[in-house]
Design a protein around this motif. Structure first.
Motif, short mmCIF file in Angstrom:
data_model
loop_
_atom_site.label_atom_id
_atom_site.label_comp_id
_atom_site.label_asym_id
_atom_site.label_seq_id
_atom_site.Cartn_x
_atom_site.Cartn_y
_atom_site.Cartn_z
N ASP A 108 56.28 28.96 70.19
CA ASP A 108 57.51 29.14 69.42
C ASP A 108 57.79 27.82 68.63
O ASP A 108 57.98 27.96 67.20
CB ASP A 108 58.61 29.70 69.93
CG ASP A 108 58.57 31.30 70.30
OD1 ASP A 108 57.58 31.69 69.76
OD2 ASP A 108 59.07 31.73 71.29
N GLY A 141 54.69 26.94 66.31
CA GLY A 141 54.41 27.64 65.27
C GLY A 141 55.79 27.36 64.21
O GLY A 141 55.42 27.45 63.02
N GLU A 142 57.09 27.31 64.56
CA GLU A 142 57.92 27.00 63.33
C GLU A 142 57.75 25.63 62.89
O GLU A 142 58.14 25.58 61.71
CB GLU A 142 59.59 26.65 64.39
CG GLU A 142 60.62 26.49 63.58
CD GLU A 142 62.09 26.35 64.11
OE1 GLU A 142 62.91 25.91 63.54
OE2 GLU A 142 61.99 26.55 65.53
N ARG A 146 52.84 33.48 64.39
CA ARG A 146 54.11 32.93 64.01
C ARG A 146 54.33 32.06 62.96
O ARG A 146 55.34 31.57 62.43
CB ARG A 146 54.25 31.98 65.42
CG ARG A 146 54.43 32.41 66.89
CD ARG A 146 54.55 31.46 67.76
NE ARG A 146 54.97 32.01 69.14
CZ ARG A 146 53.92 32.55 70.05
NH1 ARG A 146 52.68 32.70 69.63
NH2 ARG A 146 54.60 33.13 71.29
#
Length: 264
Positions: free
Chosen positions: A120, A123-124, A162
């Motif tokens: 996460d 991906g961000e 993501r």
């Protein structure tokens, strides 16, 4: 579909601007520009490249190994901030030559001990990298790299779901060094492949120019064709993998001739 040469293939023989001008004057139609150091990560250097590039189409840009890319994912906020400044500067250079893609090594696996990625978070941050490149009209293409985050099958799909706008670079050399078949990376990247780095290897495992080794390029190109590849295939070899520029251009002819039979 295009076939060309990365200026990385001339690393140590010519400067970046000399390499680009040489390839252009040698009637190479397509290139990737390998930016070699910090002094080249700026719009002014992009203007210099633009002044010498002639009619060559700059498909993509690449930067030197770990100079700032891994630190884009740093937990140290100052290191991250500095790296995003360098990224923006490098993209301003790429924009000057109308590059379409940014070939991205990404995060590095510096330690031998296994690491567990927070997908996460990765991906961000990758989306922020994508958006920074996009602000310069450039698309991010994550490359499989044996020392990087993307050195195994599965990473790309985790990041792709993501993010928005992510593409891929297939490097057959890096696949070999990761101990993974290039076909497995193709099966994961599929239609997202926009750039392919080509090299060959002889029976003793030594890298060489495409066409001088044992790689089945008919199989490679056929697999790319089957996933709808319509990007650029670029010779990316090391300076000791050939002796003369005539050898380099003969290899380019080999790739062009074979590709023309498959990509019709």
């Amino acid at each position: 579909m295009q076939v060309g040469i990365s200026t990385a293939s001339l690393f140590g023989r010519k400067t970046t601007e000399e390499a680009l001008e040489f390839l252009s004057k040698s009637k190479v139609s397509c290139a990737e520009i390998f930016l070699e150091s910090y002094c080249e990560y700026n719009a002014e250097f992009g203007e210099l490249l633009k002044s010498v590039k002639g009619n060559i189409d700059v498909h993509s840009v690449h930067v030197l190994t770990t100079q700032f890319e891994p630190q884009l994912y740093s937990v140290n906020q100052r290191a991250m901030a500095d790296s995003f400044k360098l990224l923006d500067m490098a993209m301003s250079c790429a924009e000057k030559v109308n590059a379409k893609y940014y070939t991205f090594h990404g995060g590095a696996r510096f330690k031998k001990t296994p690491i567990k990625l927070n997908f996460d978070r990765v991906g961000e941050i990758t989306q922020r990298i994508i958006d920074t490149a996009k602000s310069h009209k450039i698309t991010l293409a994550y490359e499989n790299v044996h020392w990087g985050y993307y050195n195994y099958i599965g990473f790309f799909n985790e990041i792709k779901k993501r993010t928005v706008g992510l593409k891929a670079t297939l490097d057959v050399k890096q696949a070999r060094q990761s101990g993974i078949e290039y076909k497995d990376f193709i099966d994961e990247m599929k239609e997202d492949i926009v750039t392919v780095h080509l090299s060959d290897v002889d029976a003793n495992g030594k890298m060489c120019l495409p066409g001088n080794g044992i790689t089945d390029f008919y199989d490679l190109f056929s697999r790319l064709h089957n996933v709808g590849f319509n990007g650029a295939m670029l010779l990316e070899v090391y300076q000791n993998d050939y002796q003369t520029f005539d050898e380099l251009f003969s290899s380019l002819d080999y790739v062009n001739n074979l590709a023309s039979k498959i990509f019709k």
